[in-house]
Design a protein around this motif. Sequence first.
Motif, PDB file in Angstrom:
ATOM      1  N   LEU A  45    -113.173 -44.523 -47.535  1.00  9.69           N
ATOM      2  CA  LEU A  45    -114.133 -43.460 -47.834  1.00  9.69           C
ATOM      3  C   LEU A  45    -113.426 -42.134 -48.088  1.00  9.69           C
ATOM      4  O   LEU A  45    -113.861 -41.345 -48.922  1.00  9.69           O
ATOM      5  N   GLY A  46    -112.329 -41.870 -47.373  1.00  8.95           N
ATOM      6  CA  GLY A  46    -111.566 -40.641 -47.595  1.00  8.95           C
ATOM      7  C   GLY A  46    -110.985 -40.600 -48.998  1.00  8.95           C
ATOM      8  O   GLY A  46    -111.108 -39.593 -49.711  1.00  8.95           O
ATOM      9  N   ALA A  47    -110.348 -41.707 -49.408  1.00  6.55           N
ATOM     10  CA  ALA A  47    -109.795 -41.769 -50.765  1.00  6.55           C
ATOM     11  C   ALA A  47    -110.909 -41.688 -51.804  1.00  6.55           C
ATOM     12  O   ALA A  47    -110.761 -41.025 -52.835  1.00  6.55           O
ATOM     13  N   ALA A  48    -112.035 -42.339 -51.530  1.00  5.04           N
ATOM     14  CA  ALA A  48    -113.163 -42.284 -52.465  1.00  5.04           C
ATOM     15  C   ALA A  48    -113.698 -40.857 -52.599  1.00  5.04           C
ATOM     16  O   ALA A  48    -114.089 -40.440 -53.694  1.00  5.04           O
ATOM     17  N   ALA A  49    -113.701 -40.097 -51.510  1.00  6.39           N
ATOM     18  CA  ALA A  49    -114.145 -38.704 -51.568  1.00  6.39           C
ATOM     19  C   ALA A  49    -113.232 -37.886 -52.473  1.00  6.39           C
ATOM     20  O   ALA A  49    -113.700 -37.049 -53.250  1.00  6.39           O
ATOM     21  N   VAL A  50    -111.922 -38.141 -52.410  1.00  6.03           N
ATOM     22  CA  VAL A  50    -110.988 -37.422 -53.277  1.00  6.03           C
ATOM     23  C   VAL A  50    -111.188 -37.839 -54.729  1.00  6.03           C
ATOM     24  O   VAL A  50    -111.189 -36.992 -55.625  1.00  6.03           O
ATOM     25  N   VAL A  51    -111.362 -39.125 -54.974  1.00  7.24           N
ATOM     26  CA  VAL A  51    -111.608 -39.587 -56.340  1.00  7.24           C
ATOM     27  C   VAL A  51    -112.889 -38.941 -56.885  1.00  7.24           C
ATOM     28  O   VAL A  51    -112.923 -38.479 -58.038  1.00  7.24           O
ATOM     29  N   VAL A 100    -103.779 -42.499 -46.606  1.00 10.80           N
ATOM     30  CA  VAL A 100    -102.798 -42.683 -45.525  1.00 10.80           C
ATOM     31  C   VAL A 100    -103.294 -42.062 -44.225  1.00 10.80           C
ATOM     32  O   VAL A 100    -103.182 -42.671 -43.159  1.00 10.80           O
ATOM     33  N   ALA A 101    -103.860 -40.857 -44.296  1.00 12.81           N
ATOM     34  CA  ALA A 101    -104.404 -40.233 -43.086  1.00 12.81           C
ATOM     35  C   ALA A 101    -105.489 -41.117 -42.478  1.00 12.81           C
ATOM     36  O   ALA A 101    -105.499 -41.349 -41.258  1.00 12.81           O
ATOM     37  N   GLY A 102    -106.374 -41.632 -43.313  1.00 13.12           N
ATOM     38  CA  GLY A 102    -107.438 -42.503 -42.826  1.00 13.12           C
ATOM     39  C   GLY A 102    -106.923 -43.812 -42.280  1.00 13.12           C
ATOM     40  O   GLY A 102    -107.391 -44.296 -41.243  1.00 13.12           O
ATOM     41  N   LEU A 103    -105.945 -44.389 -42.952  1.00 12.73           N
ATOM     42  CA  LEU A 103    -105.362 -45.649 -42.494  1.00 12.73           C
ATOM     43  C   LEU A 103    -104.687 -45.467 -41.135  1.00 12.73           C
ATOM     44  O   LEU A 103    -104.844 -46.304 -40.235  1.00 12.73           O
ATOM     45  N   LEU A 104    -103.951 -44.368 -40.986  1.00  8.25           N
ATOM     46  CA  LEU A 104    -103.292 -44.117 -39.713  1.00  8.25           C
ATOM     47  C   LEU A 104    -104.309 -43.866 -38.601  1.00  8.25           C
ATOM     48  O   LEU A 104    -104.091 -44.262 -37.451  1.00  8.25           O
ATOM     49  N   VAL A 114    -110.787 -34.915 -44.111  1.00  7.21           N
ATOM     50  CA  VAL A 114    -111.671 -35.942 -44.672  1.00  7.21           C
ATOM     51  C   VAL A 114    -111.061 -37.325 -44.452  1.00  7.21           C
ATOM     52  O   VAL A 114    -111.747 -38.254 -44.019  1.00  7.21           O
ATOM     53  N   GLY A 115    -109.780 -37.474 -44.721  1.00  8.66           N
ATOM     54  CA  GLY A 115    -109.136 -38.769 -44.501  1.00  8.66           C
ATOM     55  C   GLY A 115    -109.160 -39.190 -43.040  1.00  8.66           C
ATOM     56  O   GLY A 115    -109.482 -40.335 -42.714  1.00  8.66           O
ATOM     57  N   LEU A 116    -108.828 -38.268 -42.143  1.00  9.00           N
ATOM     58  CA  LEU A 116    -108.786 -38.586 -40.714  1.00  9.00           C
ATOM     59  C   LEU A 116    -110.157 -38.944 -40.156  1.00  9.00           C
ATOM     60  O   LEU A 116    -110.253 -39.747 -39.224  1.00  9.00           O
TER      61      LEU A 116
END
Length: 189
Positions: free
Chosen positions: A62-68, A108-112, A54-56
């Motif tokens: 959006l990835g962090a928001a999905a986890v929240v 972090v995965a999404g940012l990278l 999801v992050g990648l």
Amino acid sequence: MAQHTLLHASAGASLLTKALAVLGGSAVIALGAQVSVPMLPVPMSLQTLAVLMVGLTAGARLGAAAVVAYLIEGVLGLPVFASGHFGLPYMMGPTGGFLLGFVGMAFVAGLLAERGVARGFVGTGVAGLLASVVLYVPGIAWLYAVTPLDLSGAVSAGMVPFLLGDAVKIAVAALAVTGAWAALRARRD
């Protein structure tokens, strides 16, 4: 050129599209949580694979928001945590640090991915490894704080048994995400 993510692809996307991406990501994480092997004090599940993917693919925000969203669903009583668990008491137990660490892992995965580090299989694998480190820091700290385990015991119980599985999950995520982006690029050409 940085690795595409849904965030980049949807920079002009509507709020509804972004909300659907967040809810879809939280559903993927919830499904991954249901594929678990009971272990004590922390179960082994496919949550980390789902969070990483999801992050990648969705990007940092959006990835962090999905986890929240996933965490809120669990706290509100939906059976989304490993083995159908739910509620604030479960989240405050031994798995709590890992559950909270998923936010940082996805970010972090999404940012990278957004910064172009997660490019190709090796780069995506490195991004997965770095994101996993972000997961283990709060996970181990929380486990140490809420159980009678000392720091060495928390590492032995909350990290060591999961390292091989996490390496496999990182490889699977790298293969799946790089393959999916390659297929999308080929389809556009």
